[in-house]
Design an enzyme around this catalytic site. Sequence first.
Site, PDB file in Angstrom:
ATOM      1  N   ASP A  38       0.447  -0.924  -0.247  1.00 13.08           N
ATOM      2  CA  ASP A  38       0.490   0.461  -0.181  1.00 13.08           C
ATOM      3  C   ASP A  38       1.143   1.882   0.062  1.00 13.08           C
ATOM      4  O   ASP A  38       2.103   1.308  -0.083  1.00 13.08           O
ATOM      5  CB  ASP A  38      -0.966  -0.299   1.803  1.00 13.08           C
ATOM      6  CG  ASP A  38      -0.663  -0.170   2.534  1.00 13.08           C
ATOM      7  OD1 ASP A  38       0.462   0.351   2.206  1.00 13.08           O
ATOM      8  OD2 ASP A  38      -0.914  -0.612   3.227  1.00 13.08           O
ATOM      9  N   LYS A  60      -4.421   3.170  -0.279  1.00 10.58           N
ATOM     10  CA  LYS A  60      -4.716   3.742   0.984  1.00 10.58           C
ATOM     11  C   LYS A  60      -4.060   5.202   0.880  1.00 10.58           C
ATOM     12  O   LYS A  60      -3.406   4.720   2.028  1.00 10.58           O
ATOM     13  CB  LYS A  60      -4.349   2.700   1.757  1.00 10.58           C
ATOM     14  CG  LYS A  60      -5.048   1.659   2.258  1.00 10.58           C
ATOM     15  CD  LYS A  60      -5.044   1.317   3.605  1.00 10.58           C
ATOM     16  CE  LYS A  60      -5.984   0.225   4.044  1.00 10.58           C
ATOM     17  NZ  LYS A  60      -5.848  -0.300   5.362  1.00 10.58           N
ATOM     18  N   MET A 175      -2.529   9.171  12.354  1.00 11.27           N
ATOM     19  CA  MET A 175      -3.370   9.453  11.591  1.00 11.27           C
ATOM     20  C   MET A 175      -4.552  10.779  12.765  1.00 11.27           C
ATOM     21  O   MET A 175      -5.335  10.736  12.094  1.00 11.27           O
ATOM     22  CB  MET A 175      -4.419   8.632  11.861  1.00 11.27           C
ATOM     23  CG  MET A 175      -3.730   7.008  10.827  1.00 11.27           C
ATOM     24  SD  MET A 175      -5.137   5.792  11.035  1.00 11.27           S
ATOM     25  CE  MET A 175      -5.522   5.286  13.067  1.00 11.27           C
TER      26      MET A 175
HETATM   27  N1  SAH Z   1       0.737   0.897  10.701  1.00 19.60           N
HETATM   28  C1  SAH Z   1       1.388   1.984  10.580  1.00 19.60           C
HETATM   29  C2  SAH Z   1       0.378   3.321  11.092  1.00 19.60           C
HETATM   30  C3  SAH Z   1      -0.192   3.188  10.045  1.00 19.60           C
HETATM   31  S1  SAH Z   1      -1.912   4.052  10.209  1.00 19.60           S
HETATM   32  C4  SAH Z   1       2.637   2.219  11.563  1.00 19.60           C
HETATM   33  O1  SAH Z   1       3.350   1.220  12.279  1.00 19.60           O
HETATM   34  O2  SAH Z   1       3.514   2.921  11.877  1.00 19.60           O
HETATM   35  C5  SAH Z   1      -0.939   5.617   9.496  1.00 19.60           C
HETATM   36  C6  SAH Z   1      -0.674   6.899  10.344  1.00 19.60           C
HETATM   37  O3  SAH Z   1       1.098   6.195  10.189  1.00 19.60           O
HETATM   38  C7  SAH Z   1      -0.692   8.094   9.223  1.00 19.60           C
HETATM   39  O4  SAH Z   1      -1.983   8.917   9.402  1.00 19.60           O
HETATM   40  C8  SAH Z   1       0.344   8.575  10.672  1.00 19.60           C
HETATM   41  O5  SAH Z   1       0.508   8.791  11.490  1.00 19.60           O
HETATM   42  C9  SAH Z   1       1.899   7.348  10.711  1.00 19.60           C
HETATM   43  N2  SAH Z   1       2.264   7.161   9.606  1.00 19.60           N
HETATM   44  C10 SAH Z   1       3.240   6.266   8.989  1.00 19.60           C
HETATM   45  N3  SAH Z   1       4.342   6.604   8.472  1.00 19.60           N
HETATM   46  C11 SAH Z   1       4.818   7.789   8.770  1.00 19.60           C
HETATM   47  C12 SAH Z   1       5.878   8.188   8.765  1.00 19.60           C
HETATM   48  N4  SAH Z   1       6.919   8.008   7.780  1.00 19.60           N
HETATM   49  N5  SAH Z   1       5.809   9.181   9.528  1.00 19.60           N
HETATM   50  C13 SAH Z   1       5.082  10.473  10.248  1.00 19.60           C
HETATM   51  N6  SAH Z   1       3.802   9.162  10.274  1.00 19.60           N
HETATM   52  C14 SAH Z   1       3.817   8.047   9.867  1.00 19.60           C
END
Ligand code: SAH
Length: 512
Positions: A38, A60, A175
């Site tokens: 994704d 997504k 998020m």
């Molecule tokens: N499973 C993922 C989270 C998915 S939900 C994890 O463990 O990181 C998606 C959210 O993750 C985004 O809205 C943001 O808040 C965060 N996110 C994912 N990658 C990011 C990044 N590189 N930098 C900052 N926030 C990130």
Amino acid sequence: MTNKPGKVYLIGAGPGDPGLITLKAKTCIEQADVVVYDYLAAPTLLEFAKKDVQLVYVGKKGGDHTLTQDKINQLLVDKAAQGLQVARLKGGDPFVFGRGAEEAQQLLSAGVAYEVIPGVTSAISAPAYAGIPVTHRDHTAFVSFITGHEDPTKKDSRMQWDIFAKSDATLVFLMGVKNLENIVTNLVSHGKPADTPVALVRWGTTPLQQTVTGTLDTIVEKVRQAKLKSPAVIVVGSVVSLRKELAWFDKKPLFGKKIVITRARAQASGLTAQLTHLGAHCIEIPTIRIQPPQDITQMKDAITRIRDYDWLVFTSVNGVKFFFDTLFDMGMDVRILGHLKFACIGPVTKQRLGDFGIISDILPETFRAESVVNAFSHTDIQGKKVLLPRAKKARTILPEELTKMGAKVDEVTAYETVLDSDNKNTLTSLLEEKQIDAVTFTSSSTVSNFISLLDPDQAPQLLKDVTIASIGPITSDTARSLGLKPSIEADPYTIAGLVDSLVAYFSAAGRP
Ligand code: SAH
């Protein structure tokens, strides 16, 4: 169809820096028949996959789902039912707000075997790359990962604002960017001090990382001013204050610099890796493509007559590669070269020759006449036959100098460089949007091809604020002759020299 049972691996692809993938995940991607991925997964991880892998993008980006979660679940079940090994790549960790658990439940009820490979979650890694430890003995004893996505009008909210507000836990919201104001208001109205430090880290662990800090009082306005958008994590708690001391990633010498690499795709990776390591965001826009010559007979004839030659001289890694490709295609091996002496221009060419088990006898450092003459000065080249496999339309200095020294030189075309215009539109729009700080040129043909990708009327305006970096004087001359003004010229004229010169240039005081 095979009889082997299929399996789905729910893999944490990490937060963005491809180096943060686990070894287990890498092996799994390498072996997968299908990779389902994704939006947030680092795209370069797909390069680990087999050549004939099926890549399925399920999207997504924000709310814009390319496939619904039900369809994703069904896809995983279907592929596994065909006996395939499926790597399901998910950003960060699959079980941290990743709906990985729902996918696992669906697989379980469909009787499909699965494994989970945890990943580095953005919840801890984005703060870590911003110099914010989510725990510290002097600050807090615990940390909470909280969804920032919950609809504020939801009746049975699970958000325990009073607990969040009263504890000294580090709160990490994912998020939550769109909901920031609501989060802040709830925390303050439930008693969290308005001067509690807050940070937002966007695109954490990538060269595009952006961090905004403030307090519950000020953060909404600061984020608005910085125009910071999703995806970002929101960190609330006194540990945020440690960033002042512990920031490291955004202190890298090329951090945030958007640098274009114009080398051919196959050769770009070394330069890209070095600049990325120094914090730059590299954009690969290959302007040349390297391919075997249209007519390979000249090369094959020379190899057939290889016993007639005394010297084999290479001027580039491509010359080495295409020479050996042809030799091997003809069913021969290196033993046929045993009688020859070798010369290579430049250390990298020498190293490439070394990959084939051959040590170069002579190493002129550059193409300059004096360098070639010096290198051969202790060698009797008078009357010797030299084979020079190299690019079509290569410069004439080397054969001229060798001929002057009495050698009989046969030049053969080992490869051709042709214009690669695949990224013409991408380049123009990046320049129009001012998304490029510097462009690197590693040969004269990268310059002339680059210029030919731009509209001549627009080019001067588009390149006005872009730093031009050249690998050496010949490339710089070509650049100047085409109206560019190189501000950076590598010394020594190597990739490493180019990288050092970029660092020196951008580290100079006052450079934007
Ligand atoms: N499973 C993922 C989270 C998915 S939900 C994890 O463990 O990181 C998606 C959210 O993750 C985004 O809205 C943001 O808040 C965060 N996110 C994912 N990658 C990011 C990044 N590189 N930098 C900052 N926030 C990130």
